[in-house]
Design a protein around this motif. Sequence first.
Motif, PDB file in Angstrom:
ATOM      1  N   LYS A  79       0.804  -1.079   0.085  1.00 57.63           N
ATOM      2  CA  LYS A  79       0.283   0.043  -0.097  1.00 57.63           C
ATOM      3  C   LYS A  79       1.393   1.550  -0.147  1.00 57.63           C
ATOM      4  N   GLY A  80       1.801   1.187   0.742  1.00 57.30           N
ATOM      5  CA  GLY A  80       3.016   2.244   0.634  1.00 57.30           C
ATOM      6  C   GLY A  80       3.493   2.013  -0.517  1.00 57.30           C
ATOM      7  N   LEU A  81       3.862   1.570  -1.090  1.00 52.19           N
ATOM      8  CA  LEU A  81       4.044   1.729  -2.527  1.00 52.19           C
ATOM      9  C   LEU A  81       2.908   2.514  -3.836  1.00 52.19           C
ATOM     10  N   LYS A  82       2.158   1.825  -3.781  1.00 53.25           N
ATOM     11  CA  LYS A  82       0.632   2.370  -4.401  1.00 53.25           C
ATOM     12  C   LYS A  82       1.083   4.304  -3.904  1.00 53.25           C
ATOM     13  N   GLN A  83       0.889   4.190  -2.566  1.00 50.04           N
ATOM     14  CA  GLN A  83       0.984   5.521  -3.001  1.00 50.04           C
ATOM     15  C   GLN A  83       1.383   6.740  -2.873  1.00 50.04           C
ATOM     16  N   ALA A  84       2.792   5.987  -2.552  1.00 48.21           N
ATOM     17  CA  ALA A  84       4.400   7.017  -2.884  1.00 48.21           C
ATOM     18  C   ALA A  84       4.213   7.397  -4.444  1.00 48.21           C
ATOM     19  N   LEU A  85       3.501   6.307  -5.348  1.00 46.83           N
ATOM     20  CA  LEU A  85       3.459   6.849  -6.289  1.00 46.83           C
ATOM     21  C   LEU A  85       3.195   7.220  -7.313  1.00 46.83           C
ATOM     22  N   THR A  86       1.555   7.986  -6.158  1.00 51.01           N
ATOM     23  CA  THR A  86       0.462   8.627  -6.758  1.00 51.01           C
ATOM     24  C   THR A  86       1.024  10.397  -5.999  1.00 51.01           C
ATOM     25  N   ASP A  87       1.924  10.058  -4.551  1.00 53.47           N
ATOM     26  CA  ASP A  87       1.819  11.437  -4.090  1.00 53.47           C
ATOM     27  C   ASP A  87       3.555  11.966  -4.869  1.00 53.47           C
ATOM     28  N   SER A  88       3.723  11.286  -5.577  1.00 55.10           N
ATOM     29  CA  SER A  88       5.092  11.986  -6.438  1.00 55.10           C
ATOM     30  C   SER A  88       5.004  12.009  -7.541  1.00 55.10           C
ATOM     31  N   ILE A  89       3.423  12.172  -7.935  1.00 52.27           N
ATOM     32  CA  ILE A  89       3.169  12.823  -9.553  1.00 52.27           C
ATOM     33  C   ILE A  89       3.303  13.970  -9.048  1.00 52.27           C
ATOM     34  N   SER A  90       2.594  14.256  -7.583  1.00 54.54           N
ATOM     35  CA  SER A  90       2.916  16.051  -7.120  1.00 54.54           C
ATOM     36  C   SER A  90       3.753  16.618  -7.476  1.00 54.54           C
ATOM     37  N   LEU A  91       4.144  15.714  -6.662  1.00 49.00           N
ATOM     38  CA  LEU A  91       6.101  16.395  -6.347  1.00 49.00           C
ATOM     39  C   LEU A  91       7.390  16.539  -7.036  1.00 49.00           C
ATOM     40  N   GLN A  92       7.922  17.565  -6.922  1.00 51.67           N
ATOM     41  CA  GLN A  92       9.219  17.790  -8.138  1.00 51.67           C
ATOM     42  C   GLN A  92       9.563  17.143  -8.271  1.00 51.67           C
ATOM     43  N   LEU A  93       9.450  15.483  -7.534  1.00 53.87           N
ATOM     44  CA  LEU A  93       9.991  14.341  -8.372  1.00 53.87           C
ATOM     45  C   LEU A  93       9.781  14.024  -9.917  1.00 53.87           C
ATOM     46  N   ALA A  94       8.848  14.127  -9.698  1.00 53.12           N
ATOM     47  CA  ALA A  94       8.059  13.875 -10.785  1.00 53.12           C
ATOM     48  C   ALA A  94       7.727  14.604 -12.055  1.00 53.12           C
ATOM     49  N   SER A  95       8.843  16.086 -12.168  1.00 54.99           N
ATOM     50  CA  SER A  95       8.427  17.372 -12.677  1.00 54.99           C
ATOM     51  C   SER A  95       8.873  16.946 -14.247  1.00 54.99           C
ATOM     52  N   HIS A  96       8.762  16.324 -15.216  1.00 50.09           N
ATOM     53  CA  HIS A  96       8.664  15.932 -16.516  1.00 50.09           C
ATOM     54  C   HIS A  96       8.065  14.754 -16.868  1.00 50.09           C
ATOM     55  N   ILE A  97       7.972  15.635 -17.827  1.00 49.60           N
ATOM     56  CA  ILE A  97       6.130  14.450 -18.280  1.00 49.60           C
ATOM     57  C   ILE A  97       7.131  13.412 -18.705  1.00 49.60           C
ATOM     58  N   SER A  98       8.141  12.635 -18.892  1.00 48.61           N
ATOM     59  CA  SER A  98       8.127  11.132 -18.807  1.00 48.61           C
ATOM     60  C   SER A  98       8.390  10.769 -17.337  1.00 48.61           C
ATOM     61  N   ASP A  99       8.908  11.898 -16.311  1.00 46.33           N
ATOM     62  CA  ASP A  99       9.016  11.055 -15.257  1.00 46.33           C
ATOM     63  C   ASP A  99       6.911  10.634 -14.811  1.00 46.33           C
ATOM     64  N   LYS A 100       5.804  11.545 -15.241  1.00 46.48           N
ATOM     65  CA  LYS A 100       4.556  11.497 -14.882  1.00 46.48           C
ATOM     66  C   LYS A 100       4.604  10.432 -15.945  1.00 46.48           C
ATOM     67  N   ASN A 101       4.355  10.033 -17.315  1.00 50.46           N
ATOM     68  CA  ASN A 101       3.887   8.915 -17.333  1.00 50.46           C
ATOM     69  C   ASN A 101       5.034   7.791 -17.040  1.00 50.46           C
ATOM     70  N   TYR A 102       6.193   7.613 -16.413  1.00 53.69           N
ATOM     71  CA  TYR A 102       6.803   6.637 -15.613  1.00 53.69           C
ATOM     72  C   TYR A 102       6.043   6.194 -14.755  1.00 53.69           C
ATOM     73  N   ILE A 103       5.703   6.689 -14.285  1.00 56.12           N
ATOM     74  CA  ILE A 103       4.118   6.676 -12.982  1.00 56.12           C
ATOM     75  C   ILE A 103       3.557   6.302 -12.915  1.00 56.12           C
ATOM     76  N   SER A 104       2.552   7.007 -14.009  1.00 58.99           N
ATOM     77  CA  SER A 104       1.552   5.929 -14.662  1.00 58.99           C
ATOM     78  C   SER A 104       1.538   4.853 -15.145  1.00 58.99           C
ATOM     79  N   SER A 105       2.773   4.255 -15.488  1.00 59.71           N
ATOM     80  CA  SER A 105       2.991   3.631 -16.144  1.00 59.71           C
ATOM     81  C   SER A 105       2.986   2.268 -15.040  1.00 59.71           C
ATOM     82  N   ILE A 106       3.441   2.030 -14.294  1.00 62.97           N
ATOM     83  CA  ILE A 106       4.394   1.718 -13.196  1.00 62.97           C
ATOM     84  C   ILE A 106       3.046   0.933 -12.210  1.00 62.97           C
TER      85      ILE A 106
END
Length: 159
Positions: A79-106
């Motif tokens: 559950k923590g992994l799922k939430q961390a991925l959700t939260d990372s989309i809105s953080l600066q860690l996923a500041s690029h579109i490719s990062d957001k696409n990667y996270i969404s794919s995972i």
Amino acid sequence: MKNTLAEVALTFDKPYSYSEIKKMIPDNVMINYYWVGFGNSNTSTIASAGNYIGLNASDDGKGSLQEGSTKNNTYTGYKGLKQALTDSISLQLASHISDKNYISSIKSQLSSNLSTAKFSGVIVTGKTDNLQSLDDLNFVFASNVGLTTPIVPYETPLK
């Protein structure tokens, strides 16, 4: 390699559930990491190197995972992994579109809970004598040996 410990990455022929994997991997081998998959299934393996995600198993030799939770911004288990991925989309860690696409794919590869989760592979460790037969198992698509180290008399391996 006699009297040696090794780390081996195994990629399965298809994704398997946590309970299936626990039954498939021999008891004399330690599961350290459960690999979910690549961030983009349309990308070649070489291009995806490093773009994978998964969960660390317990370090007690049992290879256990937990359902987990997300309390006080602490992420544990599945559950923590799922939430961390959700939260990372809105953080600066996923500041690029490719990062957001990667996270969404995972995220699209994750199921609702650990009991229905599927994993594409594992990283295991153990004595090389115990690891030797893994490559011949019918569910192993590919294997890769990582680190190796001699067994020393002052350290007893868990497996």
